[in-house]
Design an enzyme around this catalytic site. Structure first.
Site, mmCIF file in Angstrom:
data_model
loop_
_atom_site.group_PDB
_atom_site.id
_atom_site.type_symbol
_atom_site.label_atom_id
_atom_site.label_comp_id
_atom_site.label_asym_id
_atom_site.label_seq_id
_atom_site.Cartn_x
_atom_site.Cartn_y
_atom_site.Cartn_z
ATOM 1 C CG ASP A 1 -16.397 72.898 -24.044
ATOM 2 O OD1 ASP A 1 -16.091 74.105 -24.224
ATOM 3 O OD2 ASP A 1 -15.774 72.152 -23.261
ATOM 4 N NE ARG B 1 -11.186 73.411 -26.103
ATOM 5 C CZ ARG B 1 -11.886 72.405 -25.606
ATOM 6 N NH1 ARG B 1 -11.414 71.180 -25.684
ATOM 7 N NH2 ARG B 1 -13.052 72.628 -25.048
ATOM 8 C CD1 TRP B 2 -13.860 74.456 -35.318
ATOM 9 C CD2 TRP B 2 -13.795 76.685 -35.587
ATOM 10 N NE1 TRP B 2 -14.130 74.737 -36.645
ATOM 11 C CE2 TRP B 2 -14.098 76.095 -36.840
ATOM 12 C CE3 TRP B 2 -13.695 78.077 -35.522
ATOM 13 C CZ2 TRP B 2 -14.307 76.845 -37.993
ATOM 14 C CZ3 TRP B 2 -13.902 78.825 -36.680
ATOM 15 C CH2 TRP B 2 -14.203 78.205 -37.897
ATOM 16 C CG HIS C 1 -18.127 82.276 -28.997
ATOM 17 N ND1 HIS C 1 -18.184 81.078 -28.313
ATOM 18 C CD2 HIS C 1 -17.293 83.073 -28.273
ATOM 19 C CE1 HIS C 1 -17.431 81.166 -27.226
ATOM 20 N NE2 HIS C 1 -16.880 82.351 -27.180
ATOM 21 C CG ASN D 1 -20.109 80.878 -20.020
ATOM 22 O OD1 ASN D 1 -20.973 80.270 -20.650
ATOM 23 N ND2 ASN D 1 -18.922 80.334 -19.756
ATOM 24 N NE ARG E 1 -16.050 81.512 -21.202
ATOM 25 C CZ ARG E 1 -15.949 80.573 -22.125
ATOM 26 N NH1 ARG E 1 -15.919 80.906 -23.397
ATOM 27 N NH2 ARG E 1 -15.868 79.301 -21.801
ATOM 28 C CB ILE F 1 -21.960 67.545 -15.428
ATOM 29 C CG1 ILE F 1 -21.852 66.034 -15.611
ATOM 30 C CG2 ILE F 1 -23.395 68.031 -15.514
ATOM 31 C CD1 ILE F 1 -23.106 65.257 -15.763
#
Ligand code: FPP
Length: 237
Positions: free
Chosen positions: A11, A15-16, A28, A59, A62, A182
């Site tokens: 995860d 944010r990175w 990603h 996902n 998204r 989780i």
């Protein structure tokens, strides 16, 4: 003690990228580099099975361009790592509804699953279009279909219908990026797993971080519902 089976919720890619003013897909892409390094390190230290949560059933919701970019990265990973996976005797498997994946992923995935099926040194399990609740529903349906009498249904029968049935028990579940959830991953399998949370974002999680998690695991006392005294007595038997 080293865990036999490690699973990772990778995860923090978004944010990175956000903190660097980059599009999410760059997070990603960097995250895929972490996958390469962590798989290599896991193989080197002798982990039997590494399960990576690469794409959840949720996902799919998204934005389309992000889903497409993730599919492209998966394809590139499968094509580019093929040789390394084969040379390192790694068996690739996938859990989840992989029939939903586009052909650009399915083709290299199916080919590598087939070609690596006799490899023995490590299992790399990619969770793709995976959700643990969905896997439990699928298991219940399969059990009902096979007309098991209700009283014959045990924990081991349920395990035998799960996609993880041939994998070693899950020992260590890692989640990066500071979230402590989780998120519908390996719900049944994590019953007695040690949980390890780190604030490091997945693109920054490299082999050194894996070793730190393995050291933390080695310091844990796994009691499986017993007392410490009982465990010591068992060890001395
Ligand atoms: C979660 O970060 C990560 C994902 C949904 C995808 C994980 C995919 C990769 C690491 C790359 C491709 C995988 C392989 C196996 C090559 P997030 O986007 O939810 O991050 P955020 O919470 O910061 O937004």
């Amino acid at each position: 003690m080293q865990p036999r089976h490690v699973a990772i919720i990778m995860d923090g890619n978004g944010r990175w990228a956000n903190t660097r003013g980059l599009p999410r897909v760059e997070g990603h892409r960097k995250g895929a580099e972490s996958v390469r390094d962590v798989v290599r390190a896991a193989r080197q230290v002798g982990i039997e099975c590494l399960t990576l949560y690469a794409f959840s059933s949720q996902n799919w919701q998204r934005p389309l361009d992000e889903v497409e970019a993730l599919m492209q990265l998966l394809r590139e990973y499968l094509l580019e790592e093929r040789q390394e996976i084969m040379e390192n005797d790694i068996r690739l498997i996938a859990i989840g509804h992989i029939e939903r994946l586009p052909a650009i992923v399915r083709e290299p995935l199916d080919a590598l699953i087939r070609d690596s099926s006799q490899n023995k040194s490590m299992t790399l399990c990619l969770a793709l279009s995976y959700g643990a609740r969905e896997a439990l529903v699928d298991a219940a349906r399969a059990a009902i279909r096979s007309r098991i009498p209700p009283e014959a249904l045990t924990e081991s029968t349920i395990s035998s219908y799960l996609p993880t049935r041939d994998l070693p028990p899950l020992d260590l579940l890692i989640r990066t990026s500071g979230e402590q959830r989780i998120s519908n991953f390996l719900l049944w399998e994590a019953a007695y797993a040690e949980l390890y949370f780190t604030d490091t974002l997945w693109p920054d999680f490299r082999r050194g971080e894996l070793y730190t998690a393995l050291e933390a695991y080695a310091g844990r006392e796994r009691r499986f519902g017993l007392t410490s005294e009982q465990l010591r007595a068992k060890a001395n038997e």
